[in-house]
Motif scaffolding. Structure first.
Motif, PDB file in Angstrom:
ATOM      1  N   GLY A  32      39.565  59.999 -90.729  1.00  0.00           N
ATOM      2  CA  GLY A  32      38.589  59.003 -91.154  1.00  0.00           C
ATOM      3  C   GLY A  32      37.456  58.923 -90.147  1.00  0.00           C
ATOM      4  N   SER A  33      37.188  57.719 -89.669  1.00  0.00           N
ATOM      5  CA  SER A  33      36.093  57.532 -88.708  1.00  0.00           C
ATOM      6  C   SER A  33      36.569  57.558 -87.262  1.00  0.00           C
ATOM      7  N   LEU A  34      37.839  57.887 -87.045  1.00  0.00           N
ATOM      8  CA  LEU A  34      38.377  57.938 -85.681  1.00  0.00           C
ATOM      9  C   LEU A  34      38.564  59.378 -85.217  1.00  0.00           C
ATOM     10  N   VAL A  35      38.236  59.602 -83.955  1.00  0.00           N
ATOM     11  CA  VAL A  35      38.530  60.883 -83.310  1.00  0.00           C
ATOM     12  C   VAL A  35      39.409  60.572 -82.105  1.00  0.00           C
ATOM     13  N   ILE A  36      40.571  61.190 -82.070  1.00  0.00           N
ATOM     14  CA  ILE A  36      41.523  61.005 -80.974  1.00  0.00           C
ATOM     15  C   ILE A  36      41.465  62.272 -80.118  1.00  0.00           C
ATOM     16  N   ILE A  37      41.212  62.071 -78.833  1.00  0.00           N
ATOM     17  CA  ILE A  37      41.113  63.180 -77.891  1.00  0.00           C
ATOM     18  C   ILE A  37      42.408  63.248 -77.083  1.00  0.00           C
ATOM     19  N   SER A  38      43.024  64.417 -77.079  1.00  0.00           N
ATOM     20  CA  SER A  38      44.228  64.625 -76.273  1.00  0.00           C
ATOM     21  C   SER A  38      43.909  64.453 -74.794  1.00  0.00           C
ATOM     22  N   GLY A  39      44.937  64.204 -74.004  1.00  0.00           N
ATOM     23  CA  GLY A  39      44.764  64.012 -72.572  1.00  0.00           C
ATOM     24  C   GLY A  39      44.003  65.154 -71.923  1.00  0.00           C
ATOM     25  N   ARG A  93      31.505  53.834 -81.047  1.00  0.00           N
ATOM     26  CA  ARG A  93      32.074  53.145 -79.888  1.00  0.00           C
ATOM     27  C   ARG A  93      33.263  53.911 -79.334  1.00  0.00           C
ATOM     28  N   CYS A  94      33.499  53.689 -78.060  1.00  0.00           N
ATOM     29  CA  CYS A  94      34.745  54.134 -77.427  1.00  0.00           C
ATOM     30  C   CYS A  94      35.747  53.023 -77.731  1.00  0.00           C
ATOM     31  N   VAL A  95      36.783  53.351 -78.482  1.00  0.00           N
ATOM     32  CA  VAL A  95      37.755  52.349 -78.918  1.00  0.00           C
ATOM     33  C   VAL A  95      38.814  52.109 -77.845  1.00  0.00           C
ATOM     34  N   ARG A  96      39.331  53.214 -77.272  1.00  0.00           N
ATOM     35  CA  ARG A  96      40.451  53.095 -76.333  1.00  0.00           C
ATOM     36  C   ARG A  96      40.486  54.286 -75.393  1.00  0.00           C
ATOM     37  N   LEU A 141      52.052  65.154 -63.348  1.00  0.00           N
ATOM     38  CA  LEU A 141      51.178  65.505 -64.464  1.00  0.00           C
ATOM     39  C   LEU A 141      51.049  67.024 -64.522  1.00  0.00           C
ATOM     40  N   PRO A 142      50.606  67.567 -65.664  1.00  0.00           N
ATOM     41  CA  PRO A 142      50.419  69.016 -65.748  1.00  0.00           C
ATOM     42  C   PRO A 142      49.501  69.533 -64.639  1.00  0.00           C
ATOM     43  N   LEU A 143      49.826  70.690 -64.127  1.00  0.00           N
ATOM     44  CA  LEU A 143      49.074  71.368 -63.071  1.00  0.00           C
ATOM     45  C   LEU A 143      48.949  70.525 -61.801  1.00  0.00           C
ATOM     46  N   SER A 144      49.823  69.538 -61.633  1.00  0.00           N
ATOM     47  CA  SER A 144      49.825  68.629 -60.482  1.00  0.00           C
ATOM     48  C   SER A 144      48.533  67.818 -60.358  1.00  0.00           C
ATOM     49  N   ALA A 145      47.825  67.661 -61.483  1.00  0.00           N
ATOM     50  CA  ALA A 145      46.600  66.854 -61.477  1.00  0.00           C
ATOM     51  C   ALA A 145      46.917  65.430 -61.063  1.00  0.00           C
ATOM     52  N   VAL A 146      45.963  64.776 -60.420  1.00  0.00           N
ATOM     53  CA  VAL A 146      46.164  63.398 -59.991  1.00  0.00           C
ATOM     54  C   VAL A 146      45.918  62.411 -61.128  1.00  0.00           C
ATOM     55  N   VAL A 147      45.092  62.801 -62.127  1.00  0.00           N
ATOM     56  CA  VAL A 147      44.773  61.912 -63.245  1.00  0.00           C
ATOM     57  C   VAL A 147      44.674  62.716 -64.540  1.00  0.00           C
ATOM     58  N   GLU A 148      45.063  62.068 -65.635  1.00  0.00           N
ATOM     59  CA  GLU A 148      44.848  62.579 -66.993  1.00  0.00           C
ATOM     60  C   GLU A 148      44.355  61.407 -67.835  1.00  0.00           C
ATOM     61  N   VAL A 149      43.360  61.649 -68.691  1.00  0.00           N
ATOM     62  CA  VAL A 149      42.791  60.585 -69.521  1.00  0.00           C
ATOM     63  C   VAL A 149      42.707  61.072 -70.964  1.00  0.00           C
ATOM     64  N   GLU A 150      43.106  60.195 -71.896  1.00  0.00           N
ATOM     65  CA  GLU A 150      42.975  60.443 -73.330  1.00  0.00           C
ATOM     66  C   GLU A 150      42.052  59.388 -73.907  1.00  0.00           C
ATOM     67  N   GLY A 151      41.512  59.648 -75.115  1.00  0.00           N
ATOM     68  CA  GLY A 151      40.576  58.688 -75.668  1.00  0.00           C
ATOM     69  C   GLY A 151      40.614  58.616 -77.187  1.00  0.00           C
ATOM     70  N   MET A 152      40.062  57.507 -77.692  1.00  0.00           N
ATOM     71  CA  MET A 152      39.907  57.312 -79.132  1.00  0.00           C
ATOM     72  C   MET A 152      38.506  56.754 -79.362  1.00  0.00           C
ATOM     73  N   PHE A 153      37.798  57.336 -80.317  1.00  0.00           N
ATOM     74  CA  PHE A 153      36.407  56.982 -80.579  1.00  0.00           C
ATOM     75  C   PHE A 153      36.187  56.753 -82.063  1.00  0.00           C
ATOM     76  N   GLU A 154      35.348  55.790 -82.388  1.00  0.00           N
ATOM     77  CA  GLU A 154      34.893  55.590 -83.753  1.00  0.00           C
ATOM     78  C   GLU A 154      33.566  56.333 -83.905  1.00  0.00           C
ATOM     79  N   VAL A 155      33.459  57.124 -84.966  1.00  0.00           N
ATOM     80  CA  VAL A 155      32.242  57.924 -85.184  1.00  0.00           C
ATOM     81  C   VAL A 155      31.743  57.735 -86.608  1.00  0.00           C
ATOM     82  N   ARG A 156      30.467  58.053 -86.808  1.00  0.00           N
ATOM     83  CA  ARG A 156      29.931  58.033 -88.173  1.00  0.00           C
ATOM     84  C   ARG A 156      29.993  59.409 -88.767  1.00  0.00           C
TER      85      ARG A 156
END
Length: 156
Positions: A32-39, A93-96, A141-156
């Motif tokens: 729908g209008s949401l895009v979920i980005i993997s970590g 908008r950035c939802v989450r 975390l994968p590859l011993s990374a210190v941070v991983e971020v995922e996101g959810m966005f509302e788009v038109r």
């Protein structure tokens, strides 16, 4: 140049080529209008994790370096988002955001580290960058990374 890409340029940020998945998942899903980005990991423009972004915050990695890594993760989230929707001007908008912080056992300043990603979204999208968020300390975390971020966005 899109309005958001112009804002990124003003911030001195060039989005990298989106990173390829390192396991069995897709980097983004649109429903729908949401895009979920993997970590996304704190990969640099060269596709590698810098030595100061490897390990655990509070146990070898400084809070400042971890916060910078969170910002870098957010940059990579936007690279995936652009790949998914074509133009970042389509973002309503950035939802989450969800943040995973590779942290030492007594490190409890997780929220401040994740602000590196959250602050970046607001810098880029203004009020539309304000989002809901979860931040979790993890043992690795994968590859011993210190941070991983995922996101959810509302788009038109």
């Amino acid at each position: 140049m899109s309005k958001v890409e112009q804002r990124l340029a003003e911030l001195g940020v060039t989005l990298p080529a989106p990173a390829a998945p390192i396991a069995n998942y897709t980097p983004f899903i649109r429903t729908g209008s949401l895009v979920i980005i993997s970590g996304q990991l704190c990969l640099g423009a060269d596709g590698k994790i810098a030595p100061h972004h490897v390990g655990r915050v509070g146990a070898g990695v400084s809070t400042a370096d971890a916060t910078g890594a969170a910002r870098l993760c957010a940059i990579n989230v936007l690279a995936q988002l652009r790949a998914g929707v074509g133009s970042l001007d389509r973002v309503l908008r950035c939802v989450r955001l969800g943040g995973f912080i590779n942290s030492g056992p007594n490190f409890d300043a997780l929220a401040g580290v994740m602000n590196g990603a959250s602050d970046f979204m607001v810098e880029v999208f203004g009020e539309a960058g304000v989002h809901a968020r979860s931040t979790v300390g993890v043992a690795s975390l994968p590859l011993s990374a210190v941070v991983e971020v995922e996101g959810m966005f509302e788009v038109r």
